[in-house]
Design an enzyme around this catalytic site. Structure first.
Site, mmCIF file in Angstrom:
data_model
loop_
_atom_site.group_PDB
_atom_site.id
_atom_site.type_symbol
_atom_site.label_atom_id
_atom_site.label_comp_id
_atom_site.label_asym_id
_atom_site.label_seq_id
_atom_site.Cartn_x
_atom_site.Cartn_y
_atom_site.Cartn_z
ATOM 1 N N GLU A 40 0.856 -1.189 0.000
ATOM 2 C CA GLU A 40 0.000 0.000 0.000
ATOM 3 C C GLU A 40 0.892 1.239 0.000
ATOM 4 O O GLU A 40 2.086 1.176 0.337
ATOM 5 C CB GLU A 40 -0.942 0.005 1.200
ATOM 6 C CG GLU A 40 -0.262 0.033 2.542
ATOM 7 C CD GLU A 40 -1.242 -0.136 3.700
ATOM 8 O OE1 GLU A 40 -2.327 -0.690 3.478
ATOM 9 O OE2 GLU A 40 -0.900 0.279 4.817
ATOM 10 N N HIS B 143 -4.734 2.683 7.654
ATOM 11 C CA HIS B 143 -3.563 2.310 8.448
ATOM 12 C C HIS B 143 -2.702 3.522 8.771
ATOM 13 O O HIS B 143 -2.679 4.499 8.025
ATOM 14 C CB HIS B 143 -2.719 1.283 7.693
ATOM 15 C CG HIS B 143 -3.414 -0.027 7.510
ATOM 16 N ND1 HIS B 143 -3.143 -0.875 6.459
ATOM 17 C CD2 HIS B 143 -4.385 -0.635 8.233
ATOM 18 C CE1 HIS B 143 -3.905 -1.947 6.552
ATOM 19 N NE2 HIS B 143 -4.663 -1.821 7.616
ATOM 20 N N LEU C 253 8.386 -2.195 -8.852
ATOM 21 C CA LEU C 253 8.238 -3.650 -8.768
ATOM 22 C C LEU C 253 8.205 -4.277 -10.158
ATOM 23 O O LEU C 253 8.811 -5.324 -10.407
ATOM 24 C CB LEU C 253 6.968 -4.002 -7.992
ATOM 25 C CG LEU C 253 7.033 -3.813 -6.466
ATOM 26 C CD1 LEU C 253 5.649 -3.848 -5.851
ATOM 27 C CD2 LEU C 253 7.906 -4.904 -5.831
ATOM 28 N N ALA D 97 11.600 -4.319 -11.683
ATOM 29 C CA ALA D 97 12.495 -5.291 -11.053
ATOM 30 C C ALA D 97 12.240 -6.712 -11.535
ATOM 31 O O ALA D 97 13.096 -7.588 -11.371
ATOM 32 C CB ALA D 97 12.353 -5.219 -9.538
ATOM 33 N N GLY D 98 11.039 -6.957 -12.084
ATOM 34 C CA GLY D 98 10.738 -8.292 -12.581
ATOM 35 C C GLY D 98 9.503 -8.920 -11.987
ATOM 36 O O GLY D 98 9.141 -10.052 -12.348
ATOM 37 N N ALA D 99 8.836 -8.246 -11.044
ATOM 38 C CA ALA D 99 7.597 -8.763 -10.491
ATOM 39 C C ALA D 99 6.469 -8.595 -11.508
ATOM 40 O O ALA D 99 6.510 -7.703 -12.359
ATOM 41 C CB ALA D 99 7.248 -8.051 -9.192
ATOM 42 N N VAL E 112 3.112 -7.190 -12.216
ATOM 43 C CA VAL E 112 2.269 -6.144 -11.642
ATOM 44 C C VAL E 112 1.129 -5.867 -12.616
ATOM 45 O O VAL E 112 1.372 -5.469 -13.765
ATOM 46 C CB VAL E 112 3.080 -4.860 -11.387
ATOM 47 C CG1 VAL E 112 2.174 -3.776 -10.796
ATOM 48 C CG2 VAL E 112 4.255 -5.138 -10.455
ATOM 49 N N PRO E 113 -0.133 -6.064 -12.224
ATOM 50 C CA PRO E 113 -1.265 -5.815 -13.120
ATOM 51 C C PRO E 113 -1.475 -4.316 -13.317
ATOM 52 O O PRO E 113 -0.858 -3.477 -12.646
ATOM 53 C CB PRO E 113 -2.436 -6.455 -12.388
ATOM 54 C CG PRO E 113 -2.057 -6.387 -10.943
ATOM 55 C CD PRO E 113 -0.569 -6.544 -10.898
ATOM 56 N N SER F 245 -4.320 -2.825 -12.688
ATOM 57 C CA SER F 245 -5.259 -2.348 -11.668
ATOM 58 C C SER F 245 -5.525 -3.473 -10.691
ATOM 59 O O SER F 245 -5.167 -4.641 -10.940
ATOM 60 C CB SER F 245 -6.580 -1.900 -12.304
ATOM 61 O OG SER F 245 -7.240 -3.016 -12.899
#
Length: 926
Positions: A549, A591, A610, A613-615, A617-618, A620
């Site tokens: 988040e 939070h 991210l 870096a290779g993750a 990630v969608p 949305s």
């Protein structure tokens, strides 16, 4: 090179070996510490007195409560607070009142153990006893037998004290440490290094390589499914092991020397160093601790344990798997909450665990057991008053679940972290001060422990272990397939969103293996990257899902780990909070750590980092599910994931109260109540709200009419009831009820005991004649018997007429209370026929004896008949029932309780000593 040159390596090596040999073979001290708790019972008065004054300002008759008085004691010592518990010794010695105001004693006495573990030994105790304090400290100066050369201290706590009768029960908590002995050292057991994934080591001593070992796998009989490699390291002070093959060691791992932590730190990815203090090692071996924790290993789940004991050998288990929990993990639950604990136990049953995951409950100030259900079986879980006590009682419980409030969460968590048996601490509370959290994080990292939270819902390992309310209801757990392990490791900041993602992951994959909610505070105890790195080392986890988040920089540590190649498994990630850019000013979400700050802390920047870096990630959050599915399906196609065989979880027995509310079962009630109801906003007496009683100015008589007769009686009736209570409240200290209460109070008993002892005398001969008087007068009047016929018929039956006769009053000195009641009734009652009949009976009985007057029992009994009959609010059947049940005696019991309580307070206020009846007032005869 001359080997005797002081700068040569050979000299240094020989010198070091010599120092080590001398250090090991030279006799060294072995202090032993003993903790024991026992109870001492002081009695200065009574036949069972165990203490006596021998000198003082007034001689031997001086009170120990006065300055200058000397007393000797020979007190019983027991294992429990009751004098009837097991006797283990005597406390013999001297008390001297050494404080001018008389509130402090100087004590010197021996505790001589005559039974139990320390039979034949003694402790010498000395110090100040300011007995007005709840707790005070004293010294242990010496001892005999087991306690030879002992030194120590103790805490004395007053469990019970009766100043008036000079009796007390004292709890002594003693910590004694024996002085050092110089017995020879036993042989040093071998030190073994065990690992499951390092096939080859170089063994070094300082800078000098001793040998190179290539190891082959073997198994230990305790672990037939788990291969080990063993290296004997006999009497080596410091060893450097350089790995021949690169192996990713990401954390510090614990080395346990029979329960004592020794440092083991990662120097770099290819080398780590074991630093072992020989002194601690030898002392640890001498403690003769052969406890075996090998059961922590679970081959079916593929997890490794972090520590165990092989008899007197030491083993290091490197947890390359990074697993926190297993199917045998047990927890200590701090601050009792019934529902979260029951939900944990229900999850255990659902997963087919053999043992409950909650080993014990810590509830400060409470001890005992709490009853809960493990499936259909009702179990008792121990409750402990202190963290230290619970950890000692349950050494295999290595998870601490803290449900304390934010005010005490930090202190209790730190206390748990300091316990050697605790590895993981989960802090549920929100609002823990950030400074306190930083201290917890620093301590945990320095001591190789894990903190989850604060402000966390917890975590779950599917099919193995659950923290508190993680994943919600049992129905949700079944729907999310959390009763068996899947292939996905999941970590999130949000506990609420965790439930949503568990559901999502279960729909498009084979489910999660482990899920953690780290909490939404600014400084979480463990980070997203910490858990992703763990997941990367767990073979059963094939891919990771991360939900971050906005706010903070936690996600960037994950970005760094992925870029550096520390994370080799697919990561599907999404950082929520992209909507924050729609607001013109900084936005604070739910939070504490979820607030929009600089550009680097925005959700968009983190998602981009991210992705780069290779993750995965969608675009949305709505596309998150599809991205997870795509990554999972790819692993299935590549053969890296084998479909999980579905299981049918056992049904959880439903609680009776839930089943009743849902209409599934019918259950009979156990109690019926018609006089009061406390289920609404306020209690009601016979349907009348409490507030109405107060607002209308109703009195005690009105409350009695509601609770006893279930109706509001006319004002003259309630006034009569109050009049009876006032007139019967007390009749002096000499009547049997008051006498009993006085004697009991002077024996030092509590208020309830004193009251009950007096009430137990009420019966046919004392105060209990009201019901009988009403019963007999009503029967005679209703049958139209003349006073002569009534009295003579009772005489023939051998029954005294209830309500007639008095020990003191007579024809010329009638009871004033009777006259007042009769006057009120003649003024206010519609009818007094039963009273007039009782007066006629009195006229007849006075012809027989001067003291056969109508007493207060007869007056109340006859007048209550007139009240019930004359009010027109009771049927004949109801009147008969009231008399038969014993309502009228209840009025005397209620009234006389006031006086009995008064006599009790009077005796305690006057500090009256124990009562003993004088011999001269007893006729001794055969």
């Amino acid at each position: 090179m001359n080997p005797l040159n002081l700068t040569s390596n050979q000299f240094f090596f020989i010198f070091t070996l010599t120092i080590l040999y001398v250090a090991y073979t030279f006799p060294r001290p072995h202090p032993k510490q003993t903790n024991l708790v026992f109870y001492v019972h002081d009695h200065f008065t009574g036949d069972d007195s165990t203490a006596a004054t021998v000198a003082g300002k007034s001689g031997p008759t001086s009170s120990i409560l006065h300055f200058g008085t000397v007393a000797i004691v020979d007190d019983p010592v027991t294992v429990g607070s009751s004098i009837d518990s097991t006797l283990i010794g005597r406390a013999q010695g001297i008390y001297v009142n050494s404080q001018l105001d008389g509130k402090g004693l100087y004590m010197v006495f021996s505790v001589i153990f005559t039974d139990g573990e320390f039979k034949g030994s003694s402790l010498e105790i000395q110090g100040s006893d300011i007995f007005t304090m709840k707790e005070r400290e004293f010294g242990v100066v010496s001892g005999t037998g087991y306690f030879r050369f002992v030194k120590g201290y103790g805490i004395m706590e007053t469990q019970f004290m009766d100043i008036a009768n000079l009796t007390a029960t004292l709890k002594l908590n003693v910590t004694a440490r024996n002085a050092c002995s110089s017995s020879p050292q036993p042989p040093l057991p071998p030190l073994a290094l065990a690992t499951s994934h390092l096939p080859c080591f170089q063994f070094r001593f300082g800078q000098r390589r001793i040998q190179k070992l290539s190891l082959s796998s073997s198994t230990h009989p305790k672990f037939p499914h788990f291969p080990f490699h063993f290296i004997p390291l006999n009497r080596v002070l410091s060893v450097s092991l350089s790995l021949i093959r690169r192996s990713p060691l990401l954390f510090q791992f614990p080395l346990i020397v029979l329960g004592n932590p020794i440092s083991l730190s990662v120097v770099r990815t290819t080398t780590f160093t074991i630093s072992l203090l020989l002194k601690n090692y030898i002392q640890s071996c001498n403690r003769n601790c052969d406890r075996d924790l090998a059961a922590d290993y679970n081959p079916s789940s593929g997890g490794f344990i972090s520590q165990c004991f092989f008899n007197r050998s030491i083993c290091i288990f490197i947890m390359a798997a990074g697993q926190l929990f297993s199917r045998t993990t047990q927890a200590l639950f701090y601050n009792y909450k019934q529902l979260p604990i029951q939900r944990m136990l229900d999850f255990d049953f659902l997963c087919g665990r053999e043992t409950p995951s909650v080993a014990g409950i810590i509830n400060p100030g409470s001890e005992g057991f709490q009853k809960l259900f493990f499936g259909q079986q009702e179990i008792a879980i121990p409750v402990h008053a202190a963290i230290e006590v619970a950890c000692a009682a349950h050494p295999t419980a290595d998870v601490f679940i803290n449900f304390a409030s934010f005010r005490s969460a930090a202190a209790s968590s730190m206390a748990a972290l300091k316990q050697p048996t605790i590895r993981v601490v989960a802090i549920i509370a929100e609002g823990v001060p950030e400074s306190d959290t930083k201290q917890l994080i620093a301590y945990a990292r320095a001591n190789n422990k894990v903190v989850i939270g604060p402000a966390t819902v917890g975590g779950i390992q599917a099919g193995a272990f659950r923290i508190g309310d993680t994943a919600g209801t049992i129905d949700n757990i079944i729907h999310c397939k959390l009763y068996r392990p899947g292939s996905v490791g999941f970590v999130s900041k949000s506990g609420g969103m965790s439930n949503e993602l568990y559901n999502t992951i279960a729909r498009v994959t084979d489910g999660i293996y482990e899920g953690i909610a780290i909490g939404g505070d600014v400084f979480p105890g463990s980070t997203l990257s910490d858990h992703v790195l763990r997941f990367n080392n767990i073979p059963q986890v094939k891919m990771m899902v991360v939900l971050g988040e906005l706010g903070g920089h936690d996600e960037y540590s994950l970005v760094k780990a992925i870029k550096e190649g520390k994370v080799t498994k697919p990561v599907v990630a999404w950082v929520s909070g992209t909507c924050a850019r729609l607001f013109k000013s900084e936005v604070q979400f739910g939070h504490a750590g979820a607030k929009s700050g600089g550009e680097m802390e925005s959700a968009q920047a983190k998602n981009q980092a991210l992705s780069e870096a290779g993750a995965v990630v969608p675009t949305s959050f709505e596309a998150f599910e599809a991205a997870i599915k795509e990554a999972f399906d790819k692993l299935v196609r590549e053969g890296k994931i084998t479909p999980v065989k579905e299981l049918t979880p056992p049904p959880i027995p439903e609680d009776l109260n839930i089943a009743i509310l849902s209409g599934k079962v019918r259950a009979p009630t156990h109690i019926i109540s018609t006089i009061s109801d406390d289920r609404g906003e306020e209690p009601c007496y016979a349907g009348v709200p409490m507030s109405s009683i107060i607002e209308k100015g109703l009195g005690v008589g009105d409350v009695i009419s509601l609770l006893w007769f279930k109706r509001s009686l006319p004002r003259y009736c309630t006034q009569f009831i109050e009049m009876c209570i006032m007139l019967c409240a007390d009749h002096g200290p000499c009547v049997s009820g008051a006498h009993n209460s006085i004697v009991t109070a002077r024996a030092g008993k509590d208020l309830v005991s004193c009251l009950v002892s007096g009430l137990l005398t009420i019966g046919p001969r004392f105060g209990g004649a009201i019901d009988d008087a009403a019963r007999y007068f009503k029967d005679a009047y209703d049958r139209s018997l003349t006073p002569y016929e009534f009295v003579e018929s009772m005489k023939k039956k051998g029954i005294r007429v209830p309500g007639i006769g008095h020990r003191i009053k007579n024809r010329d000195n009638k009871d004033k209370r009777v006259e007042l009641l009769q006057k009120f009734a003649r003024t206010h009652f519609p009818s007094v026929k039963y009273m007039e009949y009782a007066v006629e009976v009195e006229d007849y009985t006075l012809t027989k004896a001067n003291n056969l007057v109508l007493n207060v029992d007869g007056a109340i009994g006859s007048l209550f008949l007139d009240l019930l009959a004359g009010s027109g609010m009771f049927t004949k059947q109801e009147i008969d029932e009231i008399v038969e049940i014993g309502y009228l005696n209840g009025l005397f019991v209620l009234a006389r309780s006031i006086g009995l309580i008064g006599h009790t307070f009077d005796q305690k206020r006057l500090k009256q000593p124990l009562y003993r009846h004088p011999w001269e007032d007893v006729l001794y005869t055969k």
